[in-house]
Design an enzyme around this catalytic site. Structure first.
Site, mmCIF file in Angstrom:
data_model
loop_
_atom_site.group_PDB
_atom_site.id
_atom_site.type_symbol
_atom_site.label_atom_id
_atom_site.label_comp_id
_atom_site.label_asym_id
_atom_site.label_seq_id
_atom_site.Cartn_x
_atom_site.Cartn_y
_atom_site.Cartn_z
ATOM 1 N N GLY A 13 0.822 -1.209 0.000
ATOM 2 C CA GLY A 13 0.000 0.000 0.000
ATOM 3 C C GLY A 13 0.850 1.249 0.000
ATOM 4 N N GLY A 15 -0.299 4.378 0.220
ATOM 5 C CA GLY A 15 -0.998 5.533 0.786
ATOM 6 C C GLY A 15 -0.099 6.209 1.801
ATOM 7 N N VAL A 81 -2.145 -7.595 -4.364
ATOM 8 C CA VAL A 81 -1.913 -8.670 -3.403
ATOM 9 C C VAL A 81 -3.212 -9.437 -3.213
ATOM 10 C CG1 VAL A 81 -1.266 -9.231 -1.042
ATOM 11 C CG2 VAL A 81 -0.091 -7.384 -2.253
ATOM 12 N N GLU A 172 -17.431 18.345 3.457
ATOM 13 C CA GLU A 172 -16.552 19.090 2.558
ATOM 14 C C GLU A 172 -17.056 19.005 1.122
ATOM 15 O OE1 GLU A 172 -12.439 17.741 3.458
ATOM 16 O OE2 GLU A 172 -12.269 19.702 4.429
ATOM 17 N N ASP A 302 -5.628 2.751 8.276
ATOM 18 C CA ASP A 302 -7.060 2.495 8.431
ATOM 19 C C ASP A 302 -7.377 1.060 8.847
ATOM 20 O OD1 ASP A 302 -7.321 5.065 7.589
ATOM 21 O OD2 ASP A 302 -8.373 4.621 5.716
#
Lengths: 420, 420
Positions: A13, A15, A81, A172, A302
């Site tokens: 990942g 991120g 993955v 937002e 997360d």
């Protein structure tokens, strides 16, 4: 480890969690491989602005290989993955398998529909760039279709945009969408009656921004209402159907666009570990971020639910700090020292509410309005990676601020419109 | 016209021809409706740079409604024209039908495969932005796949890029691709052996850039070869098959990417008129650009073959001049004067050959090298619409020129990769 030289740390990942983990290991005596199914890092905090035609997708997407180029001990592989063989210490992918000595899992989160009927089929999401582009294209195409639609019922339906979920993303996006409509689209579509356009924000709880101080929550709702957003609290969604939303109280909203921001859950990759997956699809890990029984595997961001840390929010600062922490713990272990329990330093939270307004909850203080908005602006520009991206984003914001002009009102690529 | 006030001019296609036609009619006593199936104008001359990861697609796409906002008598409708009812003076579309008093057809051109087997199924094209994005994504994904491919045969195939057609598009794209590979991708993929990477340009004739002066043609081939492009002349393609190109002499090229730039033809909409369609799918029109028997219909740009004008190239200057001319002829007719025959003023041709090099054929003079490249740079920046787009494109070019850095090396949106 024997025979292969330096221990190999594989990071899944790219991120915030994975990227910061990899960077922390730069120039250290380990061989690092970062794996992601995309070739770019996404700056998630501005994703909603892509959907609101404010900035180009390219401005918040960074080629991963470019970010890692300076670090000779860090490689990249674009791969998906599919499974983790914890016994053999090997990832199964859509390409060749990837062996590891240490593993840092940072796959992030995905949308969570809580099983609400029709959401997966009929709603748009704001969890990745493809989705943001598809949503932007759909919003602009809805106005184009409405402009040539003679039937008033159909036209009003096309021009009703329903956002489900009053958390930071929903708030937002609602503000940015309301401002896109109020000026740029109003000028673009002089023949449309803008009384027919509605932005509806549905929140199941009694207030927006759950978890924020009460004064900020009240300010956010008032501000969005001033922008013309129809904020409905205590509104429970029963089902999303083609062209409408059904509420639990039996009411219907006829709407051509439904955006679901009401839930996220840990990436399903967490289940591939064969470990118990807790609430929100997150995997319980030790305070050191290690997986119970497999101290060579760390989970960050997360997907992680570290024991004793409480339920941390799924936001960039948590991922960045955990990614850095996990990498440091691996270096500690390699030096024969014990890994340390993760401690979170809350840098505060910022949520924009359109032009000149935001809510800030920083260092225990709550404030709103223009100062909060300026802080939001500065923080996001500084955090954006790359000088040229800052220049491009700043020019978009300046054009919008000075000329009320959204520069990216493009249905492009056309094929992405129907994709969610 | 009776009862509807001012005569209604409908312009089909918001490319160079249609856009300039509409703008010529601004503030005139006509009601103008511009129709396009996209909501943006595309600056085609830089399309190949999108495919070569040099500039963002957004930098050369302009929201049509934004371009027309200043002109109160010009409207826009996003619609796909399916048929033309010339008797009823009405366009049939995917939405409500569109009536007209005058019609300017500027739908442009599409790729033309000349019936070569497999081209439609297996080749990429460079005729619109969606195609350019799909090609960019495919090139970058090919390098990512090659980086993890252990089989040398497969790897070499993935890293062989074949461009069919040695006209301006093929030549410019070959140069830009060779430079993308030479520096930015070489730095991105330190583990790849770049001896395995090949860019092949196939041209059926005895030289590149047919129609250019001989000295420029020789220079172009020499320059591309210096950039590492394998330029093969007199190479006739028999068929494109999955993973390879079959030449007429029986040879095969094993290649994971085929880009077809060898042919364009007039938009099939020309056939909807029920008129004889000439060579290259173009429709023969009067010297005034009017359709024989239907003086209220004008055809401009790539689709038009005006009598007596010779075979004009399918390029932006021709479309711009014809679009302007057709609009002026309509105004002449409305003032009771006869329409005038179109005359083309050739502003010359410029073709880039990578960094610091181009060929120019301007005012009857042929020149090459750095002066031609500077001229190309200036002309394209000036012609680009919109200050902010100029800023964004200039910053991309500057980053590339100064740091050999391509800023848009993104596989985005991921779903567009397999789309052609």
């Amino acid at each position: 480890m024997a025979g292969r030289g330096r221990p190999r740390v594989v990071v899944v990942g790219a991120g915030f969690g994975g990227l910061w983990a990899a960077r922390t290991l730069a120039f250290e005596p380990v061989e690092v491989l970062l794996v992601d199914r995309r070739n770019h890092h996404t700056f998630f905090p501005l994703l909603y602005q892509v959907a609101a035609a404010e900035i180009e997708p390219e401005a918040i997407a960074f080629p991963i290989r470019g970010l890692l180029r300076r670090f000779p001990n860090i490689g990249f592989e674009m791969a998906e993955v599919r499974a983790i063989n914890v016994e053999a210490r090997r990832l199964e992918t859509d390409g060749p398998p990837i062996p590891y000595d240490f593993l840092i899992l940072a796959p992030g989160s995905v949308e969570h529909t809580f099983g609400v009927s029709g959401v997966a089929e009929h709603a748009f999401f704001l969890k990745n760039l493809d989705q943001a582009i598809a949503l932007r294209n759909h919003i602009l195409a809805s106005f184009e279709r409405a402009a040539r639609e003679p039937d008033p019922f159909q036209r009003r339906q096309m021009l009703t945009f329903t956002i489900i979920g009053g958390g930071p993303t929903g708030v937002e996006f609602a503000g940015a969408l309301a401002e896109l409509i109020a000026r740029p689209l109003r000028r673009d579509f002089p023949t449309l009656d803008f009384q027919e356009v509605r932005v509806i924000l549905l929140e199941a709880m009694e207030g927006l921004l759950p978890g924020f101080p009460g004064s900020l929550r009240a300010y956010a709702a008032a501000r969005l209402r001033r922008l013309g957003v129809d904020v409905r609290l205590m509104a429970m969604v029963e089902a999303v159907e083609p062209g409408r939303v059904r509420l639990r109280d039996g009411a219907f909203i006829e709407t051509g666009t439904v955006v679901w921001t009401a839930g996220v859950r840990g990436n399903p990759l967490g289940e591939a570990l064969g470990l118990p997956v807790g609430p929100g699809g997150r995997v319980q890990v030790a305070p050191t971020l290690q997986v119970p029984g497999h101290p060579e595997i760390y989970i960050v961001g997360d997907l992680a639910l570290p024991e004793g840390a409480g339920k941390l929010p799924m936001v960039a600062p948590v991922a960045i700090q955990q990614g850095t922490w996990a990498a440091r713990n691996i270096l500690r272990v390699l030096r024969g020292r014990p890994p340390e329990p993760f401690r979170y330093r809350d840098p505060g939270t910022l949520v924009t509410l359109g032009r000149n307004a935001a809510v800030a909850h920083v260092f225990g203080r709550a404030f709103t309005g223009f100062p909060a908005w300026l802080l939001w602006l500065g923080v996001h520009l500084v955090r954006l990676i790359g000088m040229r991206n800052r220049l491009v984003v700043l020019s978009s914001w300046a054009w919008d601020y000075l000329f009320y002009e959204r520069v990216v009102r493009l249905i492009l690529p056309a094929i992405a419109e129907s994709h969610r």
